[in-house]
Design a protein around this motif. Structure first.
Motif, PDB file in Angstrom:
ATOM      1  N   ALA A  33       0.850  -1.175   0.000  1.00 51.80           N
ATOM      2  CA  ALA A  33       0.000   0.000   0.000  1.00 51.80           C
ATOM      3  C   ALA A  33       0.895   1.238   0.000  1.00 51.80           C
ATOM      4  O   ALA A  33       2.021   1.199   0.498  1.00 51.80           O
ATOM      5  CB  ALA A  33      -0.903   0.003   1.225  1.00 51.80           C
ATOM      6  N   MET A  34       0.392   2.320  -0.550  1.00 55.24           N
ATOM      7  CA  MET A  34       1.183   3.535  -0.655  1.00 55.24           C
ATOM      8  C   MET A  34       0.424   4.705  -0.062  1.00 55.24           C
ATOM      9  O   MET A  34      -0.798   4.809  -0.213  1.00 55.24           O
ATOM     10  CB  MET A  34       1.523   3.841  -2.112  1.00 55.24           C
ATOM     11  N   GLY A  35       1.162   5.578   0.585  1.00 51.94           N
ATOM     12  CA  GLY A  35       0.562   6.760   1.178  1.00 51.94           C
ATOM     13  C   GLY A  35       1.357   8.007   0.862  1.00 51.94           C
ATOM     14  O   GLY A  35       2.545   7.948   0.520  1.00 51.94           O
ATOM     15  N   TRP A  36       0.688   9.138   0.969  1.00 56.42           N
ATOM     16  CA  TRP A  36       1.316  10.447   0.874  1.00 56.42           C
ATOM     17  C   TRP A  36       1.117  11.182   2.189  1.00 56.42           C
ATOM     18  O   TRP A  36       0.008  11.223   2.726  1.00 56.42           O
ATOM     19  CB  TRP A  36       0.717  11.277  -0.265  1.00 56.42           C
ATOM     20  N   PHE A  37       2.194  11.760   2.687  1.00 55.57           N
ATOM     21  CA  PHE A  37       2.183  12.583   3.884  1.00 55.57           C
ATOM     22  C   PHE A  37       2.766  13.941   3.547  1.00 55.57           C
ATOM     23  O   PHE A  37       3.447  14.100   2.536  1.00 55.57           O
ATOM     24  CB  PHE A  37       3.003  11.934   5.006  1.00 55.57           C
ATOM     25  N   ARG A  38       2.513  14.915   4.404  1.00 55.76           N
ATOM     26  CA  ARG A  38       3.114  16.221   4.207  1.00 55.76           C
ATOM     27  C   ARG A  38       3.474  16.838   5.551  1.00 55.76           C
ATOM     28  O   ARG A  38       2.860  16.555   6.569  1.00 55.76           O
ATOM     29  CB  ARG A  38       2.193  17.148   3.411  1.00 55.76           C
ATOM     30  N   GLN A  39       4.474  17.706   5.511  1.00 62.85           N
ATOM     31  CA  GLN A  39       4.943  18.356   6.719  1.00 62.85           C
ATOM     32  C   GLN A  39       5.328  19.793   6.396  1.00 62.85           C
ATOM     33  O   GLN A  39       6.212  20.037   5.576  1.00 62.85           O
ATOM     34  CB  GLN A  39       6.137  17.614   7.324  1.00 62.85           C
ATOM     35  N   ASP A  46       1.604  15.033   8.590  1.00 63.37           N
ATOM     36  CA  ASP A  46       0.206  14.637   8.514  1.00 63.37           C
ATOM     37  C   ASP A  46      -0.058  13.785   7.283  1.00 63.37           C
ATOM     38  O   ASP A  46       0.503  14.020   6.214  1.00 63.37           O
ATOM     39  CB  ASP A  46      -0.701  15.866   8.468  1.00 63.37           C
ATOM     40  N   ALA A  47      -0.942  12.821   7.448  1.00 57.93           N
ATOM     41  CA  ALA A  47      -1.352  11.983   6.329  1.00 57.93           C
ATOM     42  C   ALA A  47      -2.214  12.779   5.362  1.00 57.93           C
ATOM     43  O   ALA A  47      -3.068  13.572   5.770  1.00 57.93           O
ATOM     44  CB  ALA A  47      -2.113  10.766   6.836  1.00 57.93           C
ATOM     45  N   VAL A  48      -2.009  12.548   4.080  1.00 61.43           N
ATOM     46  CA  VAL A  48      -2.761  13.213   3.031  1.00 61.43           C
ATOM     47  C   VAL A  48      -3.693  12.239   2.321  1.00 61.43           C
ATOM     48  O   VAL A  48      -4.888  12.502   2.159  1.00 61.43           O
ATOM     49  CB  VAL A  48      -1.821  13.875   2.011  1.00 61.43           C
ATOM     50  N   ALA A  49      -3.150  11.109   1.884  1.00 60.80           N
ATOM     51  CA  ALA A  49      -3.923  10.135   1.133  1.00 60.80           C
ATOM     52  C   ALA A  49      -3.197   8.802   1.151  1.00 60.80           C
ATOM     53  O   ALA A  49      -1.994   8.736   1.391  1.00 60.80           O
ATOM     54  CB  ALA A  49      -4.138  10.597  -0.316  1.00 60.80           C
ATOM     55  N   ALA A  50      -3.933   7.739   0.887  1.00 60.05           N
ATOM     56  CA  ALA A  50      -3.348   6.410   0.789  1.00 60.05           C
ATOM     57  C   ALA A  50      -4.169   5.566  -0.167  1.00 60.05           C
ATOM     58  O   ALA A  50      -5.356   5.832  -0.392  1.00 60.05           O
ATOM     59  CB  ALA A  50      -3.270   5.740   2.158  1.00 60.05           C
ATOM     60  N   ILE A  51      -3.535   4.546  -0.721  1.00 58.79           N
ATOM     61  CA  ILE A  51      -4.210   3.614  -1.606  1.00 58.79           C
ATOM     62  C   ILE A  51      -3.791   2.209  -1.213  1.00 58.79           C
ATOM     63  O   ILE A  51      -2.615   1.936  -0.974  1.00 58.79           O
ATOM     64  CB  ILE A  51      -3.906   3.931  -3.090  1.00 58.79           C
ATOM     65  N   ARG A  52      -4.756   1.311  -1.136  1.00 52.02           N
ATOM     66  CA  ARG A  52      -4.511  -0.028  -0.629  1.00 52.02           C
ATOM     67  C   ARG A  52      -3.736  -0.900  -1.598  1.00 52.02           C
ATOM     68  O   ARG A  52      -3.714  -0.666  -2.812  1.00 52.02           O
ATOM     69  CB  ARG A  52      -5.825  -0.723  -0.275  1.00 52.02           C
ATOM     70  N   TRP A  53      -3.129  -1.941  -1.026  1.00 51.80           N
ATOM     71  CA  TRP A  53      -2.434  -2.953  -1.807  1.00 51.80           C
ATOM     72  C   TRP A  53      -3.417  -3.706  -2.703  1.00 51.80           C
ATOM     73  O   TRP A  53      -3.165  -3.932  -3.886  1.00 51.80           O
ATOM     74  CB  TRP A  53      -1.727  -3.899  -0.833  1.00 51.80           C
TER      75      TRP A  53
END
Length: 126
Positions: A33-39, A46-53
């Motif tokens: 699974a992949m996610g995007w975070f930002r700071q 903070d978490a922005v978005a994610a997509i499952r495996w």
């Protein structure tokens, strides 16, 4: 091991768009699974978005729903974050990350992600 490299950041005016890319190498990309975070400076990551495996389920922070879209191309070992209607509040360093999988109860937790990219700067001017 998984290596992640973000690209696509830059300077954009409010209301504009950017598409971030995260290229993965190492272990099979499709198994993560992949996610995007930002700071932002002085702020927590903070978490922005994610997509499952599996299943293609997507998750978004309330602050970006309707404006950002996460997608993946397993053949290219790449995950994307399409960012539209950008606001100055979106200014941050954006990081991609890989996890064994994510669920609605944990997608936002950075501790769930085992691998991280170096980050790419996104600056949105007023």
């Amino acid at each position: 091991q998984v290596q992640l490299v973000e690209s696509g950041g830059g300077l954009v005016q409010a209301g504009g768009s950017l598409r971030l890319s995260c290229a993965a190498s190492g272990r099979t990309f499709s198994n993560y699974a992949m996610g995007w975070f930002r700071q932002a400076p002085g702020q927590e990551r903070d978490a922005v978005a994610a997509i499952r495996w599996r299943g293609g389920s997507q998750y978004y922070a309330d602050s970006v729903k309707g404006r950002f879209t996460i997608s993946r191309d397993n053949a290219k070992n790449t995950v994307y974050l399409q960012m539209n209607s950008l606001k100055p509040e979106d200014t941050a360093v954006y990081y991609c990350a890989a996890a064994p999988d994510v669920y609605r109860s944990n997608w936002y937790a950075s501790s769930n992600y085992d691998y991280w990219g170096q980050g790419t700067q996104v600056t949105v001017s007023s």
